[in-house]
Design a protein around this motif. Structure first.
Motif, PDB file in Angstrom:
ATOM      1  N   UNK A   1       3.072  64.557  87.975  1.00 40.73           N
ATOM      2  CA  UNK A   1       3.403  65.483  86.891  1.00 40.73           C
ATOM      3  C   UNK A   1       4.407  64.845  85.935  1.00 40.73           C
ATOM      4  N   UNK A   2       5.405  64.161  86.490  1.00 37.32           N
ATOM      5  CA  UNK A   2       6.432  63.513  85.664  1.00 37.32           C
ATOM      6  C   UNK A   2       5.857  62.441  84.741  1.00 37.32           C
ATOM      7  N   UNK A   3       4.715  61.896  85.085  1.00 36.40           N
ATOM      8  CA  UNK A   3       4.060  60.885  84.252  1.00 36.40           C
ATOM      9  C   UNK A   3       3.252  61.530  83.119  1.00 36.40           C
ATOM     10  N   UNK A   4       3.295  62.863  83.040  1.00 38.79           N
ATOM     11  CA  UNK A   4       2.593  63.569  81.972  1.00 38.79           C
ATOM     12  C   UNK A   4       1.129  63.810  82.250  1.00 38.79           C
ATOM     13  N   UNK A   5       0.731  63.678  83.499  1.00 42.62           N
ATOM     14  CA  UNK A   5      -0.661  63.893  83.879  1.00 42.62           C
ATOM     15  C   UNK A   5      -0.878  65.380  84.151  1.00 42.62           C
ATOM     16  N   UNK A   6      -1.886  65.946  83.516  1.00 32.26           N
ATOM     17  CA  UNK A   6      -2.240  67.346  83.726  1.00 32.26           C
ATOM     18  C   UNK A   6      -3.024  67.457  85.035  1.00 32.26           C
ATOM     19  N   UNK A   7      -2.594  68.368  85.918  1.00 32.38           N
ATOM     20  CA  UNK A   7      -3.171  68.457  87.262  1.00 32.38           C
ATOM     21  C   UNK A   7      -3.821  69.826  87.479  1.00 32.38           C
ATOM     22  N   UNK A   8      -5.033  69.806  88.012  1.00 32.49           N
ATOM     23  CA  UNK A   8      -5.720  71.015  88.460  1.00 32.49           C
ATOM     24  C   UNK A   8      -5.990  70.876  89.949  1.00 32.49           C
ATOM     25  N   UNK A   9      -5.584  71.884  90.703  1.00 38.60           N
ATOM     26  CA  UNK A   9      -5.799  71.917  92.150  1.00 38.60           C
ATOM     27  C   UNK A   9      -6.767  73.057  92.455  1.00 38.60           C
ATOM     28  N   UNK A  10      -7.854  72.744  93.141  1.00 39.84           N
ATOM     29  CA  UNK A  10      -8.797  73.764  93.581  1.00 39.84           C
ATOM     30  C   UNK A  10      -8.816  73.768  95.108  1.00 39.84           C
ATOM     31  N   UNK A  11      -8.460  74.908  95.688  1.00 39.52           N
ATOM     32  CA  UNK A  11      -8.432  75.054  97.140  1.00 39.52           C
ATOM     33  C   UNK A  11      -9.697  75.791  97.573  1.00 39.52           C
ATOM     34  N   UNK A  12     -10.416  75.209  98.502  1.00 32.28           N
ATOM     35  CA  UNK A  12     -11.630  75.812  99.030  1.00 32.28           C
ATOM     36  C   UNK A  12     -11.253  76.833 100.102  1.00 32.28           C
ATOM     37  N   UNK A  13     -11.673  78.073  99.893  1.00 35.73           N
ATOM     38  CA  UNK A  13     -11.394  79.142 100.856  1.00 35.73           C
ATOM     39  C   UNK A  13     -12.709  79.665 101.411  1.00 35.73           C
ATOM     40  N   UNK A  14     -12.825  79.679 102.715  1.00 34.53           N
ATOM     41  CA  UNK A  14     -14.016  80.224 103.362  1.00 34.53           C
ATOM     42  C   UNK A  14     -13.701  81.485 104.144  1.00 34.53           C
ATOM     43  N   UNK A  15     -12.596  82.109 103.805  1.00 34.89           N
ATOM     44  CA  UNK A  15     -12.207  83.333 104.479  1.00 34.89           C
ATOM     45  C   UNK A  15     -10.700  83.459 104.483  1.00 34.89           C
ATOM     46  N   UNK A  16     -10.245  84.619 104.928  1.00 32.46           N
ATOM     47  CA  UNK A  16      -8.824  84.917 105.038  1.00 32.46           C
ATOM     48  C   UNK A  16      -8.532  85.221 106.503  1.00 32.46           C
ATOM     49  N   UNK A  17      -7.357  84.808 106.968  1.00 26.35           N
ATOM     50  CA  UNK A  17      -6.938  85.125 108.331  1.00 26.35           C
ATOM     51  C   UNK A  17      -7.827  84.498 109.392  1.00 26.35           C
ATOM     52  N   UNK A  18      -8.264  85.326 110.336  1.00 27.50           N
ATOM     53  CA  UNK A  18      -9.043  84.825 111.475  1.00 27.50           C
ATOM     54  C   UNK A  18     -10.390  84.227 111.058  1.00 27.50           C
ATOM     55  N   UNK A  19     -10.981  84.765 109.987  1.00 24.85           N
ATOM     56  CA  UNK A  19     -12.249  84.209 109.510  1.00 24.85           C
ATOM     57  C   UNK A  19     -12.024  82.775 109.037  1.00 24.85           C
ATOM     58  N   UNK A  20     -10.963  82.565 108.276  1.00 24.08           N
ATOM     59  CA  UNK A  20     -10.619  81.207 107.836  1.00 24.08           C
ATOM     60  C   UNK A  20     -10.420  80.298 109.044  1.00 24.08           C
TER      61      UNK A  20
END
Length: 89
Positions: A22-41
């Motif tokens: 980020x300090x180098x001026x690079x624009x960052x996009x993070x995509x987190x893959x979710x296959x469920x919440x809690x116990x399903x995950x």
């Protein structure tokens, strides 16, 4: 010459050296893959625990990045899909 970095992740940890990127001026996009919440995950993404992913998402929110999630709906998570949609941005 890098201006933009897109990372797709399972949310098990925060990208190392993210602040340096980020300090180098690079624009960052993070995509987190979710296959469920809690116990399903936990079942679908074993051995990664939901608590770990939740902490990683909260950690990413502290950085000036574009943060989003992605879900592939399938037989193991269709019953949990409403909970995935309720997850705050």
């Amino acid at each position: 010459n890098l201006k933009y970095l897109r990372v797709n992740t399972n949310g098990s940890r925060i990208l190392p050296n993210l602040q340096n990127i980020i300090d180098r001026g690079i624009e960052v996009t993070i995509t987190v893959s979710l296959d469920g919440i809690g116990k399903i995950h936990d079942y679908v993404r074993w051995p990664i625990k939901w608590e770990t992913v939740e902490q990683t998402l909260l950690g990413y929110k502290k950085y000036p990045v574009s943060l989003n999630t992605w879900t592939t709906v399938h037989v193991l998570n269709i019953g949990n899909f409403k909970n995935i949609l309720k997850l705050p941005p």
